[in-house]
Design a protein around this motif. Structure first.
Motif, PDB file in Angstrom:
ATOM      1  N   LEU A  89     -18.181 126.619  11.729  1.00 54.14           N
ATOM      2  CA  LEU A  89     -17.450 127.858  12.344  1.00 54.14           C
ATOM      3  C   LEU A  89     -16.993 128.914  11.177  1.00 54.14           C
ATOM      4  CD1 LEU A  89     -16.006 126.237  15.175  1.00 54.14           C
ATOM      5  CD2 LEU A  89     -18.061 127.840  15.406  1.00 54.14           C
ATOM      6  N   GLY A  90     -16.419 128.244  10.314  1.00 54.77           N
ATOM      7  CA  GLY A  90     -15.890 129.245   9.222  1.00 54.77           C
ATOM      8  C   GLY A  90     -17.248 129.985   8.606  1.00 54.77           C
ATOM      9  N   LEU A  91     -18.127 129.339   8.321  1.00 56.21           N
ATOM     10  CA  LEU A  91     -19.383 130.093   7.734  1.00 56.21           C
ATOM     11  C   LEU A  91     -20.123 130.944   8.595  1.00 56.21           C
ATOM     12  CD1 LEU A  91     -21.137 127.040   5.958  1.00 56.21           C
ATOM     13  CD2 LEU A  91     -19.907 128.842   4.753  1.00 56.21           C
ATOM     14  N   THR A  92     -20.074 130.657   9.828  1.00 53.46           N
ATOM     15  CA  THR A  92     -20.489 131.659  10.990  1.00 53.46           C
ATOM     16  C   THR A  92     -19.757 133.013  10.916  1.00 53.46           C
ATOM     17  OG1 THR A  92     -21.219 129.705  12.412  1.00 53.46           O
ATOM     18  CG2 THR A  92     -20.933 131.894  13.235  1.00 53.46           C
ATOM     19  N   MET A  93     -18.356 132.878  10.906  1.00 51.66           N
ATOM     20  CA  MET A  93     -17.580 133.840  10.717  1.00 51.66           C
ATOM     21  C   MET A  93     -17.677 134.691   9.404  1.00 51.66           C
ATOM     22  SD  MET A  93     -13.720 132.926  12.218  1.00 51.66           S
ATOM     23  CE  MET A  93     -13.552 131.517  12.689  1.00 51.66           C
ATOM     24  N   TRP A  94     -18.045 134.178   8.461  1.00 50.85           N
ATOM     25  CA  TRP A  94     -18.403 134.959   7.154  1.00 50.85           C
ATOM     26  C   TRP A  94     -19.708 135.695   7.132  1.00 50.85           C
ATOM     27  CZ3 TRP A  94     -15.394 133.811   2.850  1.00 50.85           C
ATOM     28  CH2 TRP A  94     -15.785 134.497   1.440  1.00 50.85           C
ATOM     29  N   PHE A  95     -20.551 134.970   7.593  1.00 50.75           N
ATOM     30  CA  PHE A  95     -22.049 135.772   7.738  1.00 50.75           C
ATOM     31  C   PHE A  95     -22.629 136.137   8.843  1.00 50.75           C
ATOM     32  CE2 PHE A  95     -22.053 132.344   3.934  1.00 50.75           C
ATOM     33  CZ  PHE A  95     -22.357 133.221   3.060  1.00 50.75           C
ATOM     34  N   ALA A 155     -15.187 109.128  13.712  1.00 49.39           N
ATOM     35  CA  ALA A 155     -16.418 109.994  13.757  1.00 49.39           C
ATOM     36  C   ALA A 155     -16.046 111.293  14.458  1.00 49.39           C
ATOM     37  CB  ALA A 155     -17.541 109.048  14.475  1.00 49.39           C
ATOM     38  N   GLY A 156     -14.959 111.287  15.255  1.00 52.67           N
ATOM     39  CA  GLY A 156     -14.649 112.373  15.852  1.00 52.67           C
ATOM     40  C   GLY A 156     -14.112 113.222  14.862  1.00 52.67           C
ATOM     41  N   SER A 157     -13.202 112.890  13.948  1.00 48.85           N
ATOM     42  CA  SER A 157     -12.818 113.698  13.126  1.00 48.85           C
ATOM     43  C   SER A 157     -13.667 114.161  11.945  1.00 48.85           C
ATOM     44  CB  SER A 157     -11.655 112.549  12.145  1.00 48.85           C
ATOM     45  OG  SER A 157     -10.912 112.371  12.757  1.00 48.85           O
ATOM     46  N   LEU A 158     -14.785 113.314  11.709  1.00 49.00           N
ATOM     47  CA  LEU A 158     -15.697 113.912  10.886  1.00 49.00           C
ATOM     48  C   LEU A 158     -16.544 115.034  11.569  1.00 49.00           C
ATOM     49  CD1 LEU A 158     -17.223 113.103   8.129  1.00 49.00           C
ATOM     50  CD2 LEU A 158     -18.883 111.811   9.472  1.00 49.00           C
ATOM     51  N   ILE A 159     -16.875 114.844  12.779  1.00 51.74           N
ATOM     52  CA  ILE A 159     -17.672 115.926  13.632  1.00 51.74           C
ATOM     53  C   ILE A 159     -16.594 117.189  13.552  1.00 51.74           C
ATOM     54  CG2 ILE A 159     -18.363 116.652  15.926  1.00 51.74           C
ATOM     55  CD1 ILE A 159     -19.152 113.604  16.252  1.00 51.74           C
ATOM     56  N   ILE A 160     -15.574 117.096  13.834  1.00 47.74           N
ATOM     57  CA  ILE A 160     -14.547 118.207  13.968  1.00 47.74           C
ATOM     58  C   ILE A 160     -14.503 119.074  12.679  1.00 47.74           C
ATOM     59  CG2 ILE A 160     -12.064 118.865  14.180  1.00 47.74           C
ATOM     60  CD1 ILE A 160     -11.689 116.944  16.439  1.00 47.74           C
ATOM     61  N   GLY A 161     -14.470 118.136  11.735  1.00 41.36           N
ATOM     62  CA  GLY A 161     -14.374 118.610  10.361  1.00 41.36           C
ATOM     63  C   GLY A 161     -15.392 119.529   9.864  1.00 41.36           C
ATOM     64  N   VAL A 162     -16.785 119.107  10.246  1.00 44.46           N
ATOM     65  CA  VAL A 162     -18.141 119.642  10.086  1.00 44.46           C
ATOM     66  C   VAL A 162     -18.346 120.979  10.788  1.00 44.46           C
ATOM     67  CG1 VAL A 162     -20.598 119.326  10.188  1.00 44.46           C
ATOM     68  CG2 VAL A 162     -19.375 117.646   9.171  1.00 44.46           C
ATOM     69  N   LEU A 163     -17.896 120.993  12.170  1.00 45.15           N
ATOM     70  CA  LEU A 163     -17.863 122.043  13.158  1.00 45.15           C
ATOM     71  C   LEU A 163     -16.763 123.127  12.505  1.00 45.15           C
ATOM     72  CD1 LEU A 163     -18.047 120.423  16.539  1.00 45.15           C
ATOM     73  CD2 LEU A 163     -20.140 121.792  15.265  1.00 45.15           C
ATOM     74  N   LEU A 164     -15.694 122.851  11.889  1.00 41.87           N
ATOM     75  CA  LEU A 164     -14.733 123.792  11.520  1.00 41.87           C
ATOM     76  C   LEU A 164     -15.625 124.572  10.331  1.00 41.87           C
ATOM     77  CD1 LEU A 164     -11.376 122.053  11.932  1.00 41.87           C
ATOM     78  CD2 LEU A 164     -12.220 124.012  13.177  1.00 41.87           C
ATOM     79  N   ILE A 165     -16.102 123.946   9.508  1.00 41.03           N
ATOM     80  CA  ILE A 165     -16.614 124.408   8.277  1.00 41.03           C
ATOM     81  C   ILE A 165     -17.833 125.239   8.748  1.00 41.03           C
ATOM     82  CG2 ILE A 165     -18.115 123.917   6.243  1.00 41.03           C
ATOM     83  CD1 ILE A 165     -16.515 121.298   5.795  1.00 41.03           C
ATOM     84  N   ALA A 180      -6.744 125.583  10.561  1.00 44.98           N
ATOM     85  CA  ALA A 180      -7.606 126.186  11.656  1.00 44.98           C
ATOM     86  C   ALA A 180      -7.188 127.040  12.754  1.00 44.98           C
ATOM     87  CB  ALA A 180      -8.248 124.593  12.253  1.00 44.98           C
ATOM     88  N   LEU A 181      -5.970 127.027  13.065  1.00 44.41           N
ATOM     89  CA  LEU A 181      -5.171 127.877  13.932  1.00 44.41           C
ATOM     90  C   LEU A 181      -5.447 129.121  13.455  1.00 44.41           C
ATOM     91  CD1 LEU A 181      -4.123 127.157  16.779  1.00 44.41           C
ATOM     92  CD2 LEU A 181      -1.895 127.056  15.888  1.00 44.41           C
ATOM     93  N   ILE A 182      -4.506 129.266  12.242  1.00 42.52           N
ATOM     94  CA  ILE A 182      -4.568 130.419  11.791  1.00 42.52           C
ATOM     95  C   ILE A 182      -5.955 131.085  11.271  1.00 42.52           C
ATOM     96  CG2 ILE A 182      -4.021 131.684   9.556  1.00 42.52           C
ATOM     97  CD1 ILE A 182      -1.364 129.735   9.223  1.00 42.52           C
ATOM     98  N   GLY A 183      -6.899 130.396  10.909  1.00 47.98           N
ATOM     99  CA  GLY A 183      -8.312 130.792  10.698  1.00 47.98           C
ATOM    100  C   GLY A 183      -8.812 131.396  11.967  1.00 47.98           C
ATOM    101  N   GLY A 184      -8.650 130.518  13.001  1.00 53.83           N
ATOM    102  CA  GLY A 184      -9.184 131.106  14.335  1.00 53.83           C
ATOM    103  C   GLY A 184      -8.649 132.230  14.970  1.00 53.83           C
ATOM    104  N   ALA A 185      -7.354 132.371  14.633  1.00 55.91           N
ATOM    105  CA  ALA A 185      -6.608 133.599  15.211  1.00 55.91           C
ATOM    106  C   ALA A 185      -7.028 134.830  14.291  1.00 55.91           C
ATOM    107  CB  ALA A 185      -5.072 133.258  15.027  1.00 55.91           C
ATOM    108  N   LEU A 186      -7.324 134.601  12.968  1.00 55.02           N
ATOM    109  CA  LEU A 186      -7.763 135.854  12.236  1.00 55.02           C
ATOM    110  C   LEU A 186      -9.189 136.071  12.605  1.00 55.02           C
ATOM    111  CD1 LEU A 186      -6.330 134.737   8.737  1.00 55.02           C
ATOM    112  CD2 LEU A 186      -5.624 136.977  10.060  1.00 55.02           C
ATOM    113  N   GLY A 187      -9.913 135.063  12.884  1.00 56.81           N
ATOM    114  CA  GLY A 187     -11.342 135.418  13.387  1.00 56.81           C
ATOM    115  C   GLY A 187     -11.390 136.106  14.645  1.00 56.81           C
ATOM    116  N   MET A 224     -13.056 127.287   6.907  1.00 59.01           N
ATOM    117  CA  MET A 224     -13.705 126.259   6.145  1.00 59.01           C
ATOM    118  C   MET A 224     -12.470 125.576   5.513  1.00 59.01           C
ATOM    119  SD  MET A 224     -16.636 128.543   4.491  1.00 59.01           S
ATOM    120  CE  MET A 224     -15.695 129.884   4.042  1.00 59.01           C
ATOM    121  N   LEU A 225     -11.399 125.921   5.166  1.00 57.22           N
ATOM    122  CA  LEU A 225     -10.547 125.125   4.543  1.00 57.22           C
ATOM    123  C   LEU A 225     -10.056 123.838   5.465  1.00 57.22           C
ATOM    124  CD1 LEU A 225      -8.562 127.578   2.360  1.00 57.22           C
ATOM    125  CD2 LEU A 225      -9.919 126.080   1.709  1.00 57.22           C
ATOM    126  N   ALA A 226      -9.876 124.343   6.864  1.00 53.79           N
ATOM    127  CA  ALA A 226      -9.411 123.155   7.724  1.00 53.79           C
ATOM    128  C   ALA A 226     -10.153 122.150   7.793  1.00 53.79           C
ATOM    129  CB  ALA A 226      -9.126 124.033   8.938  1.00 53.79           C
TER     130      ALA A 226
END
Length: 128
Positions: free
Chosen positions: A42-48, A30-40, A83-90, A1-3
């Motif tokens: 995915l972080g919420l998905t891993m959490w819940f 716009a691609g940066s915005l989409i990637i940022g929203v998707l990372l957030i 994002a790399l560290i968060g994905g690896a931890l997930g 989520m932080l990424a």
């Protein structure tokens, strides 16, 4: 989520150096915005939803790699590394098993965990 925050924010940021205004927005803003929203998301998905943590972790790692190209070197490497560290931890994280203990009434007060008498805590000082 932080990424997601630096990847969404930095490409739209305007920096000021004296009278000079530097705008980092690219055609892929716009691609940066989409990637940022998707990372957030995915972080919420891993959490819940921990049962989908492997999918979300792999998707996070792939989005981190895509952010290098799309959003100013992964928002100046900060978002990329988070994002790399968060994905690896997930991917590597697994929920623990709940600990179930026996009630103290069912086993003797001096018995060990298996029901056998407890062993002395240290070496005995009594000579035989």
């Amino acid at each position: 989520m932080l990424a997601g925050a630096p990847i969404m924010y930095i490409p739209y940021q305007t920096m000021t150096l004296g009278d000079l205004h530097i705008r980092l927005a690219t055609t892929a803003g716009a691609g940066s915005l989409i990637i940022g929203v998707l990372l957030i998301v995915l972080g919420l998905t891993m959490w819940f939803q921990p049962q989908s943590r492997v999918f979300a972790g792999v998707a996070t790692i792939l989005l981190a790699l895509v952010s290098l190209v799309v959003s100013n070197f992964g928002a100046f490497i900060v978002g990329f590394l988070l994002a790399l560290i968060g994905g690896a931890l997930g991917v590597s994280w697994a929920p623990g098993r709940p600990v179930v203990e026996e009630p103290a009434d069912e086993r003797g007060a001096d018995d060990g965990p298996s029901g056998a008498p407890a062993a002395p805590a240290g070496p005995s000082l009594v000579k035989e």
